[in-house]
Scaffold this active site. Structure first.
Site, PDB file in Angstrom:
ATOM      1  N   HIS A 166     -32.482 -30.601 -87.080  1.00 38.03           N
ATOM      2  CA  HIS A 166     -31.202 -30.730 -86.379  1.00 38.03           C
ATOM      3  C   HIS A 166     -30.435 -31.963 -86.825  1.00 38.03           C
ATOM      4  CE1 HIS A 166     -31.404 -27.464 -83.403  1.00 38.03           C
ATOM      5  NE2 HIS A 166     -32.688 -27.552 -83.688  1.00 38.03           N
ATOM      6  N   GLU A 200     -27.544 -32.796 -86.162  1.00 38.67           N
ATOM      7  CA  GLU A 200     -26.692 -33.321 -85.076  1.00 38.67           C
ATOM      8  C   GLU A 200     -27.506 -34.150 -84.083  1.00 38.67           C
ATOM      9  OE1 GLU A 200     -28.065 -30.493 -85.067  1.00 38.67           O
ATOM     10  OE2 GLU A 200     -28.662 -29.955 -83.035  1.00 38.67           O
ATOM     11  N   CYS A 244     -31.221 -24.367 -87.923  1.00 42.76           N
ATOM     12  CA  CYS A 244     -32.318 -23.869 -87.082  1.00 42.76           C
ATOM     13  C   CYS A 244     -32.311 -22.342 -87.000  1.00 42.76           C
ATOM     14  CB  CYS A 244     -32.325 -24.544 -85.725  1.00 42.76           C
ATOM     15  SG  CYS A 244     -34.014 -24.710 -85.108  1.00 42.76           S
TER      16      CYS A 244
HETATM   17  N1  GLN Z   1     -33.402 -24.585 -82.303  1.00 43.37           N
HETATM   18  C1  GLN Z   1     -33.376 -23.341 -82.778  1.00 43.37           C
HETATM   19  O1  GLN Z   1     -32.362 -22.839 -83.253  1.00 43.37           O
HETATM   20  C2  GLN Z   1     -34.643 -22.531 -82.629  1.00 43.37           C
HETATM   21  C3  GLN Z   1     -34.694 -21.293 -83.459  1.00 43.37           C
HETATM   22  C4  GLN Z   1     -35.758 -20.285 -83.025  1.00 43.37           C
HETATM   23  N2  GLN Z   1     -35.460 -19.785 -81.713  1.00 43.37           N
HETATM   24  C5  GLN Z   1     -37.129 -20.916 -83.065  1.00 43.37           C
HETATM   25  O2  GLN Z   1     -37.705 -21.178 -82.034  1.00 43.37           O
HETATM   26  O3  GLN Z   1     -37.650 -21.170 -84.123  1.00 43.37           O
END
Ligand code: GLN
Length: 388
Positions: free
Chosen positions: A361, A363, A277
């Site tokens: 994600h 996880e 992410c």
């Molecule tokens: N879940 C995250 O790591 C989000 C990454 C970043 N802040 C976004 O909104 O795209």
């Protein structure tokens, strides 16, 4: 107890959008007010994990699933020490908890952690508005006396400069380094800790979810967590076999100011690198790509993602409002995964190195477990280097 949308006179909470749209409802959780970006999350389970995901810093979450609160809250499901989402918007007043794991009611949990909630909102209407206009800036206020200066709430939402340009990773990262030992309590069939000495991994904490660290440990990693501002020298001093870049809140370009030089320093050592992410976005920036702000982002637990090399589709957990612009990927960097909702980039790797990252994600927490193989892939890359 179910509730109907409150009329202005009876309302104890008010959600004011910057465009002047007002939603009244029943307040729950802490009293007070918060200014944030408003996003919607479509997951049907896992509200506690969502509220404590550090990547939600600076955001209020609208839950499209209408029954929120029925499993209460417990000490095990926090993804971070405190809720970091700024507040919650739900259709119904949180119900009494009915679950063997519940240690307290969601409402009490929110009070203790200073987070505001509003119930009785037409979340379908609100979600449609977010999809059409993009994630709005809002003020969410909870006042048991129902005194709302609506013009002031709207003005404060309007005055907020938003997430673009905000480095929030430094607000939620750990203060100092620590070792992570805990493994996952259950691991999907076919995965699990392998024999042999642990793989020395340094994980950079931009706002890491605990279940990511558990997954790394379960894949056989000995994880040392370092603060977001760690330099390449700080990392290499731990003699890592691999470097992990965590999820996190805010604008990737702002965090990239210090993360990009660090990652470039690590890449010079040809170490395996895995990012999730915000970590994915950091790696992309370090390789010369650009990130963009999305209209309303991806927040849910049912997002189909295709791995291009195999054609396999994974159902994934998502939480991001920025994305890597695949048009800007330089030569030698391969797009590995795409979203089947909108075609946006969901993964990259360096063509000839075990350096890769994903936007979704693996996880979960909450969400499906289709993408766990990525933790194994990272661990295997480190094991291969031991053998070579
Ligand atoms: N879940 C995250 O790591 C989000 C990454 C970043 N802040 C976004 O909104 O795209």
């Amino acid at each position: 107890m179910t509730i109907t949308p409150a009329a202005q006179g009876k309302a104890t909470a008010c959600l004011a959008l910057a465009d002047g749209t007002i939603f009244y409802g029943q307040g729950f959780g802490a009293t007070g007010e918060t200014v944030a970006e408003l996003v919607f999350n479509t997951a049907m389970t896992g509200y506690q994990e969502i509220m404590t995901d550090p990547s939600y810093a600076g955001q209020v979450v609208t839950f499209t699933f209408p029954h929120i609160g029925n499993t209460g809250a417990n000490p095990e499901d926090d993804e971070a020490a405190d809720p970091v989402a700024a507040g919650m918007v739900v259709k119904w007043d949180p119900t009494e908890s009915s679950n063997w794991r519940a240690a307290e009611r969601l409402t009490d949990w929110l009070v203790k952690r200073g987070r505001v909630g509003i119930g009785g909102v037409d979340t379908r209407r609100l979600t449609r508005a977010i999809r059409q206009q993009g994630a709005p800036h809002v003020t969410l206020a909870h006042d048991p006396d129902g005194n709302f200066d609506v013009a002031g709430l709207v003005a404060r939402a309007r005055a907020w400069s938003g997430l673009v340009g905000l480095d929030l990773a430094k607000e939620v990262t750990c203060a100092q380094s620590y070792r992570w030992e805990e493994t996952r309590w259950a691991w999907p069939t076919g995965y699990g800790r392998r024999e042999g000495a642990g793989l020395r991994v340094v994980a950079i904490d931009y706002g890491a979810k605990r279940n990511i660290l558990r997954c790394l440990a379960s894949a056989g990693c000995e994880v040392t967590v370092l603060p977001a501002t760690a330099t390449a020298e700080d990392i290499l001093a731990h003699d890592p076999e691999g470097v992990f870049l965590s999820n996190g809140p805010g604008d990737p370009a702002a965090t990239g100011v210090y993360a990009v030089p660090m990652i470039q320093g690590v890449l010079e050592r040809q170490l395996p690198v895995f990012g999730i992410c915000l970590g994915h976005q950091m790696l992309a920036l370090a390789l010369g790509a650009k990130t963009i702000k999305m209209n309303h982002g991806h927040h849910g637990a049912n997002h189909p993602v295709k791995e291009l090399a195999t054609g396999k589709v994974e159902i994934t957990s998502m939480n991001h409002g920025f994305a890597v612009d695949s048009q800007t990927l330089p030569e030698g960097v391969v797009e590995t995964h795409v979203s089947l909702f909108d075609g946006s980039n969901c993964g990259i790797r360096i063509a000839d190195q075990p350096v890769f990252s994903v936007q979704h994600h693996p996880e979960a927490s909450p969400g499906p477990q289709d993408s766990y193989y990525l933790f194994e892939r990272f661990a295997d890359a480190m094991r291969d280097r031991r053998v070579a």
